[in-house]
Design a protein around this motif. Structure first.
Motif, PDB file in Angstrom:
ATOM      1  N   GLN A   1      -8.299   1.065  -1.529  1.00 42.27           N
ATOM      2  CA  GLN A   1      -7.395   0.169  -0.803  1.00 42.27           C
ATOM      3  C   GLN A   1      -6.855   0.830   0.463  1.00 42.27           C
ATOM      4  O   GLN A   1      -6.640   0.154   1.480  1.00 42.27           O
TER       5      GLN A   1
ATOM      6  N   CYS B   1      -9.776  -6.105   7.397  1.00 37.03           N
ATOM      7  CA  CYS B   1      -8.420  -6.226   6.861  1.00 37.03           C
ATOM      8  C   CYS B   1      -7.421  -6.562   7.960  1.00 37.03           C
ATOM      9  O   CYS B   1      -6.568  -7.436   7.788  1.00 37.03           O
TER      10      CYS B   1
ATOM     11  N   THR C   1     -12.238  -7.247  -2.532  1.00 40.54           N
ATOM     12  CA  THR C   1     -11.323  -6.109  -2.419  1.00 40.54           C
ATOM     13  C   THR C   1      -9.877  -6.544  -2.581  1.00 40.54           C
ATOM     14  O   THR C   1      -9.071  -5.839  -3.196  1.00 40.54           O
TER      15      THR C   1
ATOM     16  N   LEU D   1       0.805  -1.219   0.000  1.00 43.43           N
ATOM     17  CA  LEU D   1       0.000   0.000   0.000  1.00 43.43           C
ATOM     18  C   LEU D   1       0.839   1.271   0.000  1.00 43.43           C
ATOM     19  O   LEU D   1       0.530   2.227  -0.736  1.00 43.43           O
TER      20      LEU D   1
ATOM     21  N   SER E   1      -6.906  -5.489  -5.160  1.00 44.17           N
ATOM     22  CA  SER E   1      -5.578  -5.013  -4.745  1.00 44.17           C
ATOM     23  C   SER E   1      -4.474  -5.753  -5.480  1.00 44.17           C
ATOM     24  O   SER E   1      -3.450  -5.163  -5.842  1.00 44.17           O
TER      25      SER E   1
END
Length: 322
Positions: A173, A182, A272, A144, A276
């Motif tokens: 994200q 997460c 999700t 990230l 990513s």
């Protein structure tokens, strides 16, 4: 695995003098890939791969070398870095840190069948479980934080619609990373780049035998779901369209789940995380395509492939977890 740094047979013989791997018989550059310099190294005792590291620093490298050693010693089929006479698994050649690792059997399968996907899924789950007691910690360096840094660098090369999608996905994200879903995902050492060209198979196409996983130099500690999503986005699609092929996805995901049962939280996060995994490779391919480094044999990948996959995942093309 392009050839950035030339290595002569004289260079290789000098390096081998520090090892107990026999005398040099052959040296051949490996042209595929884009990160490190790699050579097939044949000695009087066996077949190896010589890797010179072009981007990773000497301080970063012990994580990768020690992880491969740990996995190999726990029965996972990965290259086993060899030690020098004085016990070092990291050496130096032509001003670059380097290592010599065992050459695994087999070749890549670029048109996989369900049998290939099943073996990859099961072995990936075994690899994740084997890494639970690996003591070192290093984040996924192309995770990230890197996406947020890289988005403004590569966006100027995109048309307005694609640039807007890139910006929005990074925002999605970023927000997801702050959620309890997460944070609760199982995580640990992950390959993070387990594409078709990083897995070897022996046997025949109809009766494949997995030879092993290679090229761990994008590995890092991340969610195991991200590692699985990277695999599924490459192994289980029709390459021309990016759409899932159900028989391949079912084989890989079912085999993984039988070895390491997936959690409800992972099922909630799956869409999700698939996005990513597509984002990561769209961004890295944009960087390598538009901002390449010079190399003797460089093979940049087409970034539009993962742009297409990300669009599909955003639009709901998701194969469910078991």
């Amino acid at each position: 695995m392009a050839v950035f740094t030339p290595v002569t047979e004289t260079d290789a013989r000098a390096l081998l003098a520090d090892y107990t791997l026999g005398e040099l018989r052959a040296l051949r550059g490996i042209p595929s890939g884009i990160e490190n310099t790699n050579y097939f190294l044949t000695t009087s005792q066996g077949e190896y791969v010589l890797t010179l590291f072009e981007r990773l620093t000497r301080e970063q490298l012990p994580f990768y070398i020690d992880l491969m050693t740990h996995l190999a010693e726990h029965g996972i089929p990965v290259p086993h870095p060899q030690a020098t006479r004085d016990g070092r698994r990291l050496a130096e050649l032509n001003g670059k840190p380097c290592t010599i690792a065992t050459l695994l059997p087999g070749k890549c399968e670029m048109s996989p069948l369900p049998a290939h996907c099943e073996q990859v899924g099961a072995t990936l789950a075994r690899m994740h479980l084997a890494g639970r007691d690996f003591p070192a910690m290093q984040p996924n360096l192309l995770g990230l934080d890197w996406w947020r840094e890289t988005e403004p660098v590569v966006a100027p090369y995109l048309d307005p619609a694609a640039a807007a999608m890139l910006r929005d996905e990074v925002a999605v994200q970023t927000a997801f990373a702050q959620t309890d879903v997460c944070r609760a995902l199982p995580r640990g050492p992950a390959h993070c780049d387990l594409f078709r060209d990083n897995v070897l198979f022996a046997g025949t196409r109809e009766a494949p035998v997995l030879g092993g996983f290679i090229d761990f130099y994008f590995a890092g500690c991340d969610t195991w779901l991200f590692d699985l999503a990277v695999c599924v986005n490459d192994w289980c699609i029709a390459h021309a369209s990016g759409a899932f092929q159900p028989e391949l996805a079912q084989a890989m995901l079912g085999a993984y789940d039988r070895v390491r049962p997936l959690t409800d939280g992972e099922r909630d996060a799956w869409r999700t995380v698939l996005r990513s995994a597509a984002l990561r490779f769209w961004m890295s391919r944009l960087r390598d395509f538009h901002l390449p480094r010079p190399a003797q044999t460089l093979t940049p990948h087409d970034p539009t492939h993962f742009e297409r996959i990300l669009r599909l995942r955003r639009d709901g093309d998701i194969f469910p977890l078991p």
